[in-house]
Design a protein around this motif. Structure first.
Motif, PDB file in Angstrom:
ATOM      1  N   LEU A 170       9.303   1.589  -0.007  1.00 47.74           N
ATOM      2  CA  LEU A 170       9.756   0.857  -1.187  1.00 47.74           C
ATOM      3  C   LEU A 170      11.269   0.970  -1.351  1.00 47.74           C
ATOM      4  CD1 LEU A 170       6.930   1.855  -3.705  1.00 47.74           C
ATOM      5  CD2 LEU A 170       7.168  -0.295  -2.452  1.00 47.74           C
ATOM      6  N   LYS A 171      11.800   2.172  -1.174  1.00 42.95           N
ATOM      7  CA  LYS A 171      13.252   2.378  -1.267  1.00 42.95           C
ATOM      8  C   LYS A 171      13.993   1.557  -0.223  1.00 42.95           C
ATOM      9  CE  LYS A 171      14.965   6.449  -1.205  1.00 42.95           C
ATOM     10  NZ  LYS A 171      15.295   7.888  -1.176  1.00 42.95           N
ATOM     11  N   GLY A 220      16.379  -0.555  -2.304  1.00 43.04           N
ATOM     12  CA  GLY A 220      17.652   0.148  -2.391  1.00 43.04           C
ATOM     13  C   GLY A 220      17.494   1.451  -3.155  1.00 43.04           C
ATOM     14  N   GLU A 221      18.557   2.189  -3.197  1.00 43.20           N
ATOM     15  CA  GLU A 221      18.536   3.512  -3.820  1.00 43.20           C
ATOM     16  C   GLU A 221      18.270   3.413  -5.322  1.00 43.20           C
ATOM     17  OE1 GLU A 221      18.673   6.709  -2.626  1.00 43.20           O
ATOM     18  OE2 GLU A 221      18.421   5.698  -0.695  1.00 43.20           O
ATOM     19  N   PRO A 222      17.352   4.237  -5.818  1.00 42.09           N
ATOM     20  CA  PRO A 222      17.088   4.261  -7.259  1.00 42.09           C
ATOM     21  C   PRO A 222      18.245   4.888  -8.014  1.00 42.09           C
ATOM     22  CG  PRO A 222      15.806   5.942  -6.140  1.00 42.09           C
ATOM     23  CD  PRO A 222      16.519   5.165  -5.073  1.00 42.09           C
ATOM     24  N   ARG A 223      18.303   4.616  -9.318  1.00 37.01           N
ATOM     25  CA  ARG A 223      19.401   5.131 -10.143  1.00 37.01           C
ATOM     26  C   ARG A 223      18.947   5.988 -11.314  1.00 37.01           C
ATOM     27  NH1 ARG A 223      21.833  -0.735 -10.672  1.00 37.01           N
ATOM     28  NH2 ARG A 223      22.179  -1.134  -8.486  1.00 37.01           N
ATOM     29  N   PHE A 277       7.596   6.573  -8.416  1.00 37.08           N
ATOM     30  CA  PHE A 277       8.378   5.336  -8.489  1.00 37.08           C
ATOM     31  C   PHE A 277       9.067   5.214  -9.841  1.00 37.08           C
ATOM     32  CE2 PHE A 277       9.107   0.889  -9.339  1.00 37.08           C
ATOM     33  CZ  PHE A 277       9.634   0.428  -8.146  1.00 37.08           C
ATOM     34  N   SER A 278       8.320   5.398 -10.925  1.00 39.99           N
ATOM     35  CA  SER A 278       8.874   5.270 -12.260  1.00 39.99           C
ATOM     36  C   SER A 278       9.956   6.320 -12.525  1.00 39.99           C
ATOM     37  CB  SER A 278       7.753   5.375 -13.301  1.00 39.99           C
ATOM     38  OG  SER A 278       8.251   5.175 -14.597  1.00 39.99           O
TER      39      SER A 278
END
Length: 171
Positions: free
Chosen positions: A7-8, A12-15, A42-43
């Motif tokens: 998923l990443k 892209g990179e999560p924030r 994920f959340s």
């Protein structure tokens, strides 16, 4: 099988990068369920987020996009729905449909809470325009990965993300 890394790689990179489990524990205690670990991961990483300007996912610690508030409101909204709208009651008890997301194209996205603790959670999507319910025997990661790859998971990303998957934080 889909992983969080898959998923990443697409989004892209999560924030958001939340690490305190307290809001999850409080929400889970209130609802009497334990959310699937892949959904929580994920959340916690992406926070309250809008995927492809279409699918919204909340987080229990957020002021805007608060998952608990969204779940309570959605359960309340479905309480007066005709019994033939979805094949199971909407709520958080075993066998019920627990709402966790929605879409700008008019779908409500649920987890089908397992009857038994060792059963896999599945994803259900109610399409309001058509009045139909579709269930996917997939984990959250598998369903989201299929959606991000443009497969029709009742919610289809092709019209919303023609250039590829992306996310917008809800803040």
């Amino acid at each position: 099988m889909g992983t969080f890394e898959d998923l990443k790689n697409l989004l892209g990179e999560p924030r958001f990068l939340w690490s305190d489990p307290t809001p999850w524990t409080e929400l889970e205690d209130e609802l009497g369920v334990r959310f699937p670990a892949d959904f929580r991961t994920f959340s916690d990483a992406y926070g309250p987020v809008l995927i492809n300007n279409q699918v919204d996912i909340g987080h229990p610690a957020a002021a805007l996009g608060n998952l608990g508030r969204t779940i309570r409101r959605t359960i309340e909204a479905w309480s007066g729905a005709p019994e033939d709208e979805v094949p199971y009651p909407v709520g958080s008890a075993p066998g019920e449909l627990l709402p966790w997301g929605g879409s700008s194209s008019g779908e409500t996205i649920f987890f089908h809470v397992p009857e038994e603790g060792d059963q896999q959670w599945t994803i259900g999507v109610y399409e309001h325009d058509e009045g139909t319910y579709h269930e996917y025997a997939m984990t959250f990661n598998e369903w989201m990965l299929s959606y991000l790859r443009g497969q029709d998971m009742t919610v289809c990303s092709r019209n919303y993300a023609p250039q590829g998957p992306f996310f917008t934080p809800i803040s």
